[in-house]
Design a protein around this motif. Structure first.
Motif, short mmCIF file in Angstrom:
data_model
loop_
_atom_site.label_atom_id
_atom_site.label_comp_id
_atom_site.label_asym_id
_atom_site.label_seq_id
_atom_site.Cartn_x
_atom_site.Cartn_y
_atom_site.Cartn_z
N PRO A 1 -15.33 3.98 -1.37
CA PRO A 1 -14.69 4.79 0.04
C PRO A 1 -13.83 4.00 1.18
O PRO A 1 -12.68 4.94 0.34
CB PRO A 1 -15.88 4.94 0.77
CG PRO A 1 -17.01 4.33 0.77
CD PRO A 1 -16.64 3.88 -1.03
N TYR A 2 -13.96 2.39 -0.01
CA TYR A 2 -11.95 1.85 0.44
C TYR A 2 -10.97 2.49 -0.64
O TYR A 2 -10.12 2.80 -0.44
CB TYR A 2 -12.77 0.82 0.38
CG TYR A 2 -11.45 -0.31 1.36
CD1 TYR A 2 -11.33 -1.26 2.08
CD2 TYR A 2 -10.65 -0.46 0.04
CE1 TYR A 2 -9.62 -1.19 2.82
CE2 TYR A 2 -9.68 -0.83 0.15
CZ TYR A 2 -9.00 -1.61 1.50
OH TYR A 2 -7.87 -2.44 1.66
N ASN A 3 -11.47 2.00 -1.97
CA ASN A 3 -10.58 2.64 -2.96
C ASN A 3 -10.10 4.46 -3.04
O ASN A 3 -8.43 4.92 -2.85
CB ASN A 3 -11.64 2.42 -3.98
CG ASN A 3 -10.73 1.67 -5.04
OD1 ASN A 3 -9.83 1.33 -4.46
ND2 ASN A 3 -11.16 1.52 -6.16
N ASP A 4 -11.09 5.28 -3.25
CA ASP A 4 -10.47 6.37 -2.09
C ASP A 4 -9.13 6.19 -0.72
O ASP A 4 -8.29 7.47 -0.86
CB ASP A 4 -11.86 7.22 -1.64
CG ASP A 4 -12.47 7.47 -3.07
OD1 ASP A 4 -12.00 7.52 -3.52
OD2 ASP A 4 -13.99 8.25 -2.92
N VAL A 5 -9.95 5.72 -0.12
CA VAL A 5 -9.24 6.04 1.15
C VAL A 5 -7.90 5.44 1.25
O VAL A 5 -6.79 5.68 1.04
CB VAL A 5 -9.98 5.25 2.64
CG1 VAL A 5 -8.94 5.56 3.86
CG2 VAL A 5 -11.15 6.63 3.03
N TYR A 6 -7.86 4.09 1.10
CA TYR A 6 -6.74 2.71 1.08
C TYR A 6 -5.69 3.55 -0.86
O TYR A 6 -4.37 2.04 -0.43
CB TYR A 6 -7.14 1.72 1.08
CG TYR A 6 -7.38 1.72 2.57
CD1 TYR A 6 -6.36 0.93 3.73
CD2 TYR A 6 -8.81 2.06 2.86
CE1 TYR A 6 -6.46 1.24 5.05
CE2 TYR A 6 -8.67 1.27 4.37
CZ TYR A 6 -7.55 1.48 5.82
OH TYR A 6 -7.62 1.18 6.57
N GLY A 7 -6.33 3.70 -1.09
CA GLY A 7 -6.07 3.51 -2.80
C GLY A 7 -6.20 2.99 -3.61
O GLY A 7 -6.95 1.38 -3.68
N PHE A 8 -6.26 2.21 -5.00
CA PHE A 8 -6.56 1.88 -5.89
C PHE A 8 -5.67 0.26 -6.02
O PHE A 8 -6.28 -1.21 -6.49
CB PHE A 8 -5.96 2.29 -8.03
CG PHE A 8 -7.09 2.91 -8.00
CD1 PHE A 8 -8.24 3.02 -7.73
CD2 PHE A 8 -6.97 4.12 -7.99
CE1 PHE A 8 -9.71 2.87 -8.58
CE2 PHE A 8 -7.52 4.95 -8.07
CZ PHE A 8 -9.26 5.35 -8.30
#
Length: 610
Positions: A461-468
């Motif tokens: 979910p961190y990747n989904d919110v803040y980006g790769f």
């Protein structure tokens, strides 16, 4: 460039008489065209200086510098052409009024010619408005050069007048390395062969790292020549070389342009993500014994004539060890010896005397059981002559053979290639294969150790919110945090992939180190979140089913397995146990640790909540 190559290959150049008339006209009428290519300071993102380049008239077969200098050599006019080039470039650069440095190509032979020497002098330069401190004399090797004593004297004279000195095309051959050792340049320019494609070539990558380390030891600045691709520029930047030159940073221009493009500035200022050092190399059991060359030694009272005869009989022999009663006391290097013997009356006056007076006493003596990783560190941190002259290997203090810098670099490079094949590209840490090798090695040795499986919680979910991009920064930071938690002389850090890491401890305080890592993760993770998310303790995003769900801040879970001799037959069973321990740790909220002992004891739980 294709037309030039055809002329070279098929020798379609005009007859010598026509070439002579054409070249005479170019020199007599000042038809040489100056060009200036910027040299970029990677740390500051500014133009440090310009290399002066020359073109012939655009309507002439001698437009190409390759054809121009080839014709001059064939006509015996090379020194006259070089003097005209220097004069043209100095005048054009002085007219620009810029304060950056001018890198001026001068062949080693030309330094002894009055045509060039009269131009490279404070008086003529100041008359044009330039100071010697603005000029870097870039030594080139257009022709073979052997008189290093005279060259060294010339360089000392140049430096005393305020000039700086650079070596061009470092890496083309042994002579350029010797030139580095002899003249002590302010700059070394690495040949473009080792720069082009370095982003995909671990051998070139290791070569650059080695040269960088030597340069730092000798106080020289490194210039990477021929950078044409952004990927290669990134490698040069991440290796922390000093300067860069090439089409990517700026093409040659008739007028020096001190501007840096936004694209190049972006690359200079980007945060480095990739790992540079392959730290698990230090755990290999390859030792200096692999480098032993059984070169017969001489005693200090061996005559100089006998040493001379031995070098004459063995053209490939670079150094002779000097040993007294089995103990190494010095060595004699071929090139230093030959230069000394070339002085007037040396053979006649000293030929029958013992060689002790000519031997080098500042030698590197290493036990053959020393690891190659440790040996490479010792060589880099010692006198740079040891790379060229070699080092002495011993067993229990007694001489067993010689080792060479060339062989050491070759073996280290092969180890780096093997390591790079299994490295994680984001962190540079070893992947599954070297992790398994390390576990099996410790099992075979029958040593107790501790394995920790580390995993980031709520990473998707961190990747989904803040980006790769931000996700990559978190993984890279976590890898560095874990590296700081271990003793690299004893322990091991691996990157399984994604957000999963492995720690292998031989340090007796493994649990203390793990708890300290959890505290450091909690203290440092805030930099990766927006203030609003920090205040809320998490963020909302879609879950796997498409529904909105609240996800806590990132945390770190560590599953720990303490391994005793004889309990696990191979790395497979250890991996399974560590995976189970990790899953148990992830059941605990916040930053947590779960310890499982493979015994009759009940597993223990340790928790540090966020």
């Amino acid at each position: 460039m294709l037309a030039v190559a055809v002329c070279e290959e098929k020798d379609l150049m005009p007859p010598l008489e026509d070439l002579h008339a054409e070249l005479q006209d170019i020199l007599a009428n000042g038809r040489l065209r100056p060009m200036f290519q910027p040299i970029l300071d990677l740390k500051e993102g500014t133009v440090h200086g310009f290399e002066g380049l020359i073109r012939g008239p655009s309507d002439s077969v001698l437009h190409s510098p390759l054809n121009l200098f080839r014709a001059a050599r064939r006509l015996g006019m090379a020194f006259k052409l070089e003097a005209a080039c220097c004069q043209t470039l100095v005048r054009a650069y002085a007219e620009s009024g810029l304060g950056q440095r001018l890198f001026l190509n001068v062949s080693a032979d030309s330094l002894h010619r009055s045509l060039v020497r009269n131009l490279i002098h404070p008086g003529p330069l100041r008359a044009l408005g330039l100071e010697p401190s603005q000029v870097v004399i870039e030594l080139t090797e257009g022709q073979p050069f052997t008189d290093y004593v005279a060259l060294k004297d010339a360089v000392i004279s140049l430096k005393s007048m305020g000039f700086a000195v650079a070596i061009d095309d470092l890496g083309e051959g042994f002579s350029s390395l010797r030139l580095w050792s002899e003249v002590g340049p302010n700059y070394v320019k690495i040949d473009k062969h080792f720069i082009g494609g370095v982003s995909a070539d671990p051998v070139k990558h290791q070569f650059l790292r080695s040269l960088r380390d030597i340069a730092r030891k000798t106080g020289a600045h490194v210039v990477a020549e021929g950078v044409e691709l952004e990927a290669d520029m990134v490698v040069v930047r991440d290796l922390e070389l000093d300067f860069v030159q090439g089409y990517f940073t700026g093409r040659p221009h008739p007028v020096p342009v001190p501007m840096v493009s936004p694209e190049v500035l972006r690359v200079c200022r980007e945060k480095r993500l990739g790992g540079e050092e392959l730290t698990w190399i230090s755990h290999t059991r390859v030792t200096a014994s692999k480098l032993v060359q059984e070169i017969p030694s001489e005693s200090p009272d061996t005559s100089i004539w006998q040493v001379n005869e031995r070098f004459s009989r063995a053209p490939d022999l670079q150094s002779i060890p000097i040993v007294q009663e089995g103990l190494p006391v010095g060595l004699i290097n071929r090139h230093v010896f030959m230069d000394t013997m070339a002085r007037p009356f040396m053979r006649e006056l000293y030929g029958k005397k013992g060689c002790e007076g000519l031997m080098e006493r500042n030698i590197l003596v290493v036990d053959q059981g020393t690891s190659l990783h440790e040996l490479s560190r010792m060589v880099v941190e010692s006198d740079p002559r040891h790379i060229l002259h070699g080092f002495i290997l011993t067993y229990q203090g007694r001489y067993v053979g010689m080792g060479s810098g060339h062989d050491l670099m070759r073996e280290i490079t092969q180890m780096q290639i093997h390591a790079a094949r299994y490295a994680n590209p984001l962190t540079g840490l070893p992947g599954n294969v070297p992790i398994s090798e390390r576990l099996d090695e410790l099992i075979e040795q029958g040593q107790p150790f501790t394995v920790c499986y580390c995993d980031l919680d709520h990473f998707k979910p961190y990747n989904d919110v803040y980006g790769f991009r931000k996700g990559d920064e978190v993984i890279h930071w976590t890898g560095k945090l874990l590296e700081r938690s271990v003793d690299l002389g004893l322990d091991f850090v691996g990157h399984v992939g994604g957000d999963d890491f492995i720690l292998i401890f031989r340090s007796p305080d493994a649990l203390r180190r793990c708890h300290a890592t959890l505290e450091a993760f909690e203290a440092g993770r805030n930099r990766f979140f927006d203030p609003g998310d920090l205040a809320e303790g998490g963020y909302w995003t879609e879950d796997r089913k498409g529904s909105m769900a609240f996800h806590p801040l990132l945390s770190l879970s560590i599953g720990v397995v303490q391994v005793l001799p004889g309990v696990f037959p191979s790395h497979h069973e250890i991996s399974s146990a560590a995976s189970l321990a990790k899953k148990e740790a992830k059941r605990i909220d916040g930053n947590s640790l779960f310890l499982e002992r493979r015994s009759k004891a009940v597993p223990s739980y340790f928790q540090r909540s966020s």
